[in-house]
Design an enzyme around this catalytic site. Structure first.
Site, PDB file in Angstrom:
ATOM      1  N   PRO A 269       0.820  -1.214   0.000  1.00 22.83           N
ATOM      2  CA  PRO A 269       0.000   0.000   0.000  1.00 22.83           C
ATOM      3  C   PRO A 269       0.853   1.263   0.000  1.00 22.83           C
ATOM      4  O   PRO A 269       1.870   1.348   0.679  1.00 22.83           O
ATOM      5  CB  PRO A 269      -0.787  -0.116   1.305  1.00 22.83           C
ATOM      6  CG  PRO A 269       0.143  -0.884   2.203  1.00 22.83           C
ATOM      7  CD  PRO A 269       0.862  -1.856   1.312  1.00 22.83           C
ATOM      8  N   TYR A 311      -5.657  12.560 -13.426  1.00 18.68           N
ATOM      9  CA  TYR A 311      -6.568  11.448 -13.160  1.00 18.68           C
ATOM     10  C   TYR A 311      -8.013  11.884 -12.915  1.00 18.68           C
ATOM     11  O   TYR A 311      -8.842  11.046 -12.563  1.00 18.68           O
ATOM     12  CB  TYR A 311      -6.115  10.678 -11.912  1.00 18.68           C
ATOM     13  CG  TYR A 311      -4.745  10.056 -11.996  1.00 18.68           C
ATOM     14  CD1 TYR A 311      -4.405   9.218 -13.053  1.00 18.68           C
ATOM     15  CD2 TYR A 311      -3.807  10.283 -11.003  1.00 18.68           C
ATOM     16  CE1 TYR A 311      -3.154   8.632 -13.113  1.00 18.68           C
ATOM     17  CE2 TYR A 311      -2.552   9.691 -11.052  1.00 18.68           C
ATOM     18  CZ  TYR A 311      -2.228   8.878 -12.108  1.00 18.68           C
ATOM     19  OH  TYR A 311      -0.992   8.295 -12.166  1.00 18.68           O
ATOM     20  N   CYS A 337       0.399  28.330 -16.358  1.00 21.61           N
ATOM     21  CA  CYS A 337      -0.102  28.761 -17.662  1.00 21.61           C
ATOM     22  C   CYS A 337      -0.528  27.549 -18.481  1.00 21.61           C
ATOM     23  O   CYS A 337       0.094  27.180 -19.478  1.00 21.61           O
ATOM     24  CB  CYS A 337       0.962  29.572 -18.400  1.00 21.61           C
ATOM     25  SG  CYS A 337       0.317  30.385 -19.870  1.00 21.61           S
ATOM     26  N   TYR A 365       1.207  10.799  -3.887  1.00 21.21           N
ATOM     27  CA  TYR A 365       1.365  11.239  -5.275  1.00 21.21           C
ATOM     28  C   TYR A 365       1.117  12.741  -5.414  1.00 21.21           C
ATOM     29  O   TYR A 365       0.607  13.196  -6.432  1.00 21.21           O
ATOM     30  CB  TYR A 365       0.453  10.427  -6.198  1.00 21.21           C
ATOM     31  CG  TYR A 365       0.658   8.948  -6.024  1.00 21.21           C
ATOM     32  CD1 TYR A 365       1.798   8.337  -6.526  1.00 21.21           C
ATOM     33  CD2 TYR A 365      -0.249   8.173  -5.304  1.00 21.21           C
ATOM     34  CE1 TYR A 365       2.028   6.989  -6.337  1.00 21.21           C
ATOM     35  CE2 TYR A 365      -0.031   6.817  -5.103  1.00 21.21           C
ATOM     36  CZ  TYR A 365       1.109   6.234  -5.618  1.00 21.21           C
ATOM     37  OH  TYR A 365       1.328   4.903  -5.410  1.00 21.21           O
TER      38      TYR A 365
END
Length: 410
Positions: A269, A311, A337, A365
């Site tokens: 995990p 995602y 930008c 992440y």
């Protein structure tokens, strides 16, 4: 982060005080939550000989790695650099599982030289490994079970078109390669992706591994990867790890009896352990009203948290400066930008320029996928541990942007 007497706090500390001391934007991690999540998994699978191998790619800060090692975790790495970080954090080579994807064979050799457990995910590398090491160094095999699982195709890794693993339908080729080079296989590994809520997915993986195991007499472990779902917003369905623990350990222990000896049960995990511990604190630069949308522009963006753009990931956003304000609809955007949306059409307590916002579930992440896009600096990282805020990574400076550039005369 909790609302205490009308003020948001992280382990009792006001986020405003953190930003005043360490600046904004700022990554903040709750050590207690990290340790609690690790313990939850170890307890859920306690009926087996379980090894929790934290997926380092989720968050590689050395202080986090040291905290997990001290709390009884092993570690899973996907690169030689992550392996070196793990060793630097104090993990023993035997605690480190190396599961690369498409790397140069010399990197695998380097990890063997370090004494790591090596997990191979393609037939070509398995053949090269066999030619070089034969039965002198064992390895594990990562299999692709052809199971579609997880909340997003981009993070689903066990389906038939995934680049990861050796297809279970290629078992004859696997066995031929193992036999030809007398390779000693000590583990079988499956990982089907992230955000898996159903115990049945893991039980299907178990059936596949148990069926294949009779072909490998020297196994020491089976690795079920991870993918445990955490809550990103109120009402989210999450993985019931206690239910999974009961069902899977029962099946696993029964398999071990038939196999003839007790094996280790491994999980890897990352998100489950660190996601909920993390908050990205950002300052509101501008509130921009248009005829159709009210934008909240902040001093961060996809360069610090790319998951919403990459995602379509959902991160709850709260206004820690005005917790009791009237709820209004905003689209929170970054200062990059590009189209740079952190959260669209969110109901947030009224936002004013200068307000401090917090993006939740930013532990996994987040910083590990951060970049210097638009030549912006990556933020500092802070760990709340034993009631104190500890700086665990300094904010970048302009000198950091120049550090590896070589200026030539033009």
């Amino acid at each position: 982060m909790e609302l205490q007497q009308g003020v948001y706090r992280i382990q009792g500390i006001d986020p405003h005080a953190l930003v005043k001391e360490f600046g904004s934007p700022l990554y903040v991690y709750d050590a207690d939550k990290i340790v609690s999540q690790l313990r939850t998994l170890k307890t859920a699978f306690a009926a087996s000989d379980v090894r929790i191998k934290y997926a380092a790619k989720a968050l590689t800060n050395l202080s986090i790695l040291k905290l997990l090692r001290k709390s009884g975790s092993d570690i899973d790495v996907v690169s030689i650099q992550e392996a070196q970080l793990a060793l630097r954090a104090g993990f023993e080579p035997a605690q480190i599982m190396y599961t690369p994807s498409g790397v140069d064979f010399n990197e695998l050799i380097a990890c063997v030289d370090l004494g790591l457990t090596v997990n191979i995910d393609n037939l070509s590398t398995l053949a090269k490994f066999g030619k070089k090491y034969r039965d002198t160094y064992p390895c594990s095999i990562r299999l692709n079970p052809h199971i579609m699982a997880g909340g997003n195709l981009k993070i689903s890794t066990g389906h038939s078109n995934s680049k990861f693993g050796i297809s279970v339908h290629q078992l004859p080729e696997i066995l031929e390669t193992v036999s030809a080079h007398n390779i000693r296989i000590n583990g079988l590994h499956i990982h089907t992706g992230s955000d898996i809520t159903e115990s049945d997915v893991f039980l299907k993986m178990a059936d596949i591994l148990f069926g294949l195991a009779k072909n490998f007499p020297h196994l020491k472990f089976m690795d079920f990867g991870s993918g445990f779902k955490v809550a990103y917003k109120e009402g989210d369905v999450v993985t019931n790890v206690n239910d999974l623990g009961q069902k899977l350990t029962k099946a696993f222990n029964e398999f071990c009896e038939g196999y003839g000896r007790k094996l280790e049960l491994h999980f890897e995990p990352g998100k489950f352990i660190v996601s909920e511990s993390g908050h990205l604190l950002v300052r509101t630069n501008v509130v921009k009203k248009t005829p159709t949308v009210t934008f909240v522009g902040v001093d961060s963006g996809l360069n610090h948290l790319i998951r919403p753009m990459m995602y379509d990931a959902y991160h709850t956003i709260i206004n820690v400066s005005n917790p009791g304000g009237e709820k209004k609809q905003y689209t929170v955007v970054g200062y990059i930008c590009e189209t740079d949306t952190l959260g669209a059409d969110r109901m947030i307590s009224e936002v004013r320029e200068g307000d401090l916002l917090a993006l939740k579930n930013a532990g996994a992440y987040g910083f590990s996928m951060a970049s210097n896009y638009n030549s912006r600096f990556r933020p500092a990282e802070v760990l709340i541990i034993n009631g104190q805020a500890k700086l665990i990574r300094e904010r970048e400076t302009f000198e950091d942007l120049l550090r590896h550039q070589v200026e030539i005369d033009i």
